[in-house]
Scaffold this active site. Structure first.
Site, PDB file in Angstrom:
ATOM      1  N   CYS A 349      -5.332  34.932  41.367  1.00  0.00           N
ATOM      2  CA  CYS A 349      -4.905  35.555  42.620  1.00  0.00           C
ATOM      3  C   CYS A 349      -4.015  34.619  43.436  1.00  0.00           C
ATOM      4  CB  CYS A 349      -6.166  35.868  43.417  1.00  0.00           C
ATOM      5  SG  CYS A 349      -5.828  36.431  45.064  1.00  0.00           S
ATOM      6  N   ARG A 444      -3.179  49.687  44.005  1.00  0.00           N
ATOM      7  CA  ARG A 444      -4.232  48.785  44.454  1.00  0.00           C
ATOM      8  C   ARG A 444      -3.738  47.860  45.550  1.00  0.00           C
ATOM      9  NH1 ARG A 444      -8.015  46.234  40.218  1.00  0.00           N
ATOM     10  NH2 ARG A 444      -9.193  44.676  41.321  1.00  0.00           N
TER      11      ARG A 444
HETATM   12  P1  IMP Z   1     -11.879  35.881  38.722  1.00  0.00           P
HETATM   13  O1  IMP Z   1     -13.224  36.284  38.213  1.00  0.00           O
HETATM   14  O2  IMP Z   1     -11.917  34.670  39.577  1.00  0.00           O
HETATM   15  O3  IMP Z   1     -10.879  35.751  37.614  1.00  0.00           O
HETATM   16  O4  IMP Z   1     -11.386  37.060  39.700  1.00  0.00           O
HETATM   17  C1  IMP Z   1     -11.366  38.420  39.330  1.00  0.00           C
HETATM   18  C2  IMP Z   1     -11.121  39.267  40.556  1.00  0.00           C
HETATM   19  O5  IMP Z   1      -9.843  38.947  41.124  1.00  0.00           O
HETATM   20  C3  IMP Z   1     -11.045  40.760  40.305  1.00  0.00           C
HETATM   21  O6  IMP Z   1     -12.293  41.367  40.197  1.00  0.00           O
HETATM   22  C4  IMP Z   1     -10.256  41.260  41.523  1.00  0.00           C
HETATM   23  O7  IMP Z   1     -11.043  41.468  42.654  1.00  0.00           O
HETATM   24  C5  IMP Z   1      -9.340  40.093  41.822  1.00  0.00           C
HETATM   25  N1  IMP Z   1      -7.977  40.340  41.326  1.00  0.00           N
HETATM   26  C6  IMP Z   1      -7.574  40.946  40.196  1.00  0.00           C
HETATM   27  N2  IMP Z   1      -6.238  40.921  40.077  1.00  0.00           N
HETATM   28  C7  IMP Z   1      -5.779  40.297  41.170  1.00  0.00           C
HETATM   29  C8  IMP Z   1      -4.452  39.955  41.628  1.00  0.00           C
HETATM   30  O8  IMP Z   1      -3.438  40.185  40.975  1.00  0.00           O
HETATM   31  N3  IMP Z   1      -4.381  39.337  42.834  1.00  0.00           N
HETATM   32  C9  IMP Z   1      -5.478  39.059  43.577  1.00  0.00           C
HETATM   33  N4  IMP Z   1      -6.729  39.299  43.158  1.00  0.00           N
HETATM   34  C10 IMP Z   1      -6.870  39.929  41.979  1.00  0.00           C
END
Ligand code: IMP
Length: 530
Positions: A349, A444
């Protein structure tokens, strides 16, 4: 010896002065926002063993999980294979929405109709191919197996191409010649499986020593599935290891799916489209629908949740994302059962960089948890979970966690595997990355379709790679082991106990360094066989 007989009130007072309960800790640390690595948990008196810990949670009064872990609704993380694996381990998969409605509904149906142990859509070959073609397919698609049912163009089962003949030396042999013919292959009729397919397969393999495959056919001899002995043995082992799959009242695996709050060309909520979409998911007996957006405290998301609540009064609705008490209250009032919390913590993100917006995740969870307790909704910690210790910290405030990056290297994720310098990687990308938005997820992030408005807005996510890891079962087993250990240290046999027992301390950069292995050369353990 009873703890209360020997521990003086002076010691207890000292502990609580240093190791703070949740309200004192977060309020006294203001105005700073804290995240997982800023904080450590204090041990508490414990009379439990990690193995006694139960991780049961619920996302609504109807949706119960035995593992508080959800796979993210991202197009490089959750399709049916991942959702099946999550539910079999007691958690939940949220099928992403970079699909057409028809495709997404089909993915959900795959999960809801999954019969554990039965490979329902085995990879098949046709009799006109050569063994060499099959070998090339195995290499290209990196299959770890080399037994294939042979079917004609109508799906009629003709025979089995088994591993002993899928060899270089038979390259120029036709499959129709190399295969074991239909009459020599063991099959079972679909209806003979009854309501205990695993039991039926288990009986078969017990009665037919040395046979490793059992093919399932329908009355017209069309191939319906394949049981393998190794799968059945693994399932029997899992049953002994007390993994409890998450099932609905009809004993089907649970499944969730994400939907976006789409708009008509005039900018209004596209009610007809959303209701039609969710109705199709409900007719496949979906257990939860997630209205997934980057900013959930908005008019559009509020309207979408209100409308879905009115149309589908019994459906579990997850909505988000928010990081404020107002946001929680707003979505709870609209009718959400569970709210996703997290703006900017995700591993892919860039929202905080691009938009300058977002809250360090533990502080966001604290604020959300206080508001959620008042409104009677559940909260889900979404993003930023990098290790099992983070899950423990998140669960001191939240009812469940969502993992993206942590699962993105697993075999059950969609997409191709890429080889770089001899190492294997899976693609992992943010749903707000340009490529993902191009494939459909623009709504989204509050944008119209990217293909219409190419290049006019900034991406809030990156495209990345994750090193390929093993099966989801193994990743989750590691996580569960860590969480049970954490709860054991806190003397917490259940998640509500964990929330009650949590005492926090803020750590410094030196404390963080101390938390990692240091001043040693790490040796990776190798298994020694004698
Ligand atoms: P991770 O587990 O830290 O990889 O985060 C996953 C979460 O990041 C997802 O469940 C979403 O809420 C969020 N997310 C997914 N795609 C994006 C993006 O492109 N930008 C910001 N947040 C994202």
């Amino acid at each position: 010896m009873e703890q209360s007989e020997v521990v003086s009130s002076l010691s207890s007072a000292l502990d609580s002065q240093v190791y703070k309960d949740v309200d004192s800790f977060f309020l006294e640390n203001l105005p700073y926002g804290l995240t997982y690595d800023d904080v450590s948990l204090a041990t508490r008196y414990s009379d439990i063993l990690p193995g006694d810990v139960r991780l049961d949670t619920s996302l609504s009064d109807r949706l119960h999980l035995s593992l508080p872990i959800i796979s993210a609704d991202m197009d490089t993380v959750t399709e049916s294979q991942m959702a099946i694996a999550m539910a079999l381990n007691g958690g939940l998969g949220l099928i992403h929405y970079n699909f057409s409605r028809r495709e997404q509904v089909k993915e959900v149906a795959r999960v809801k109709n999954h019969i554990h142990g039965l490979i329902q859509e085995p990879i098949t070959v046709t009799p006109d191919l050569y063994v060499g073609d099959v070998l090339d397919m195995i290499a290209k698609r990196r299959f770890s197996f080399c037994t294939f049912p042979v079917v004609d163009d109508k799906g009629i089962f003709l025979g089995l191409l088994s591993s002993p003949v899928v060899r270089e030396r038979y390259r120029s042999t036709e499959v129709r010649v190399a295969m074991t013919s239909r009459s020599e292959v063991f099959t079972i009729q679909e209806e003979e499986l009854g309501d205990n397919p695993i039991g039926a397969a288990d009986r078969f393999f017990t009665e037919h020593m040395g046979i490793h495959k059992l093919l399932v056919v329908d009355r017209d001899d069309r191939l319906r599935g394949l049981f393998t002995l190794s799968d059945i043995e693994r399932i029997n082992e899992e049953a002994r290891a007390t993994v409890r799959p998450a099932r609905d009242v009809d004993f089907r695996l649970v499944c969730g799916a994400a939907v976006s709050a789409t708009r008509t060309v005039s900018g209004d909520l596209d009610k007809e489209n959303m209701i039609g979409h969710v109705a199709a998911l409900v007719s496949e007996r979906i257990d939860a629908v997630a209205v997934s957006t980057a900013h959930g405290y908005t008019l559009g998301v509020g309207q979408a949740v209100t409308m879905l609540r009115q149309e589908f009064p019994d459906l579990t609705i997850i909505a988000g994302n928010v990081t404020t008490a107002e946001g929680i209250e707003f979505l709870a009032a609209a009718g959400a059962n569970a709210v996703k919390v997290g703006q900017g913590p995700g591993s892919i993100c860039t929202t905080r960089i691009v938009a300058g917006v977002g809250i360090p995740q533990l502080t966001a969870l604290y604020v959300a948890s206080r508001a959620a307790a008042k409104r009677g909704v559940r909260i889900i910690a979404d993003g930023g979970i990098a290790k099992s210790g983070d899950v423990v910290k998140a669960l001191t405030l939240a009812d469940a966690v969502i993992c993206g990056g942590l699962l993105a290297g697993c075999r059950e994720t969609p997409g191709n595997i890429i080889e770089i310098d001899g190492k294997l990687y899976n693609q992992y990308r943010g749903m707000g990355s340009l490529e993902a938005m191009r494939d459909g997820s623009a709504a989204r992030y509050g944008h119209p379709s990217v293909s219409q408005e190419k290049g006019k807005f900034a991406a809030e996510g990156i495209e990345a790679l994750k090193e390929v890891s093993g099966r989801v079962d193994n990743t989750l087993a590691q996580l569960v082991g860590g969480v049970q250990s954490g709860m054991g240290y806190l003397g917490a046999p259940t998640l509500p106990d964990l929330r009650r027992q949590a005492r926090y301390i803020r750590i410094t950069a030196a404390g963080q360094r101390e938390a990692l292995p240091h001043d040693v050369v790490e040796v990776k353990a190798t298994q020694v066989s004698r």
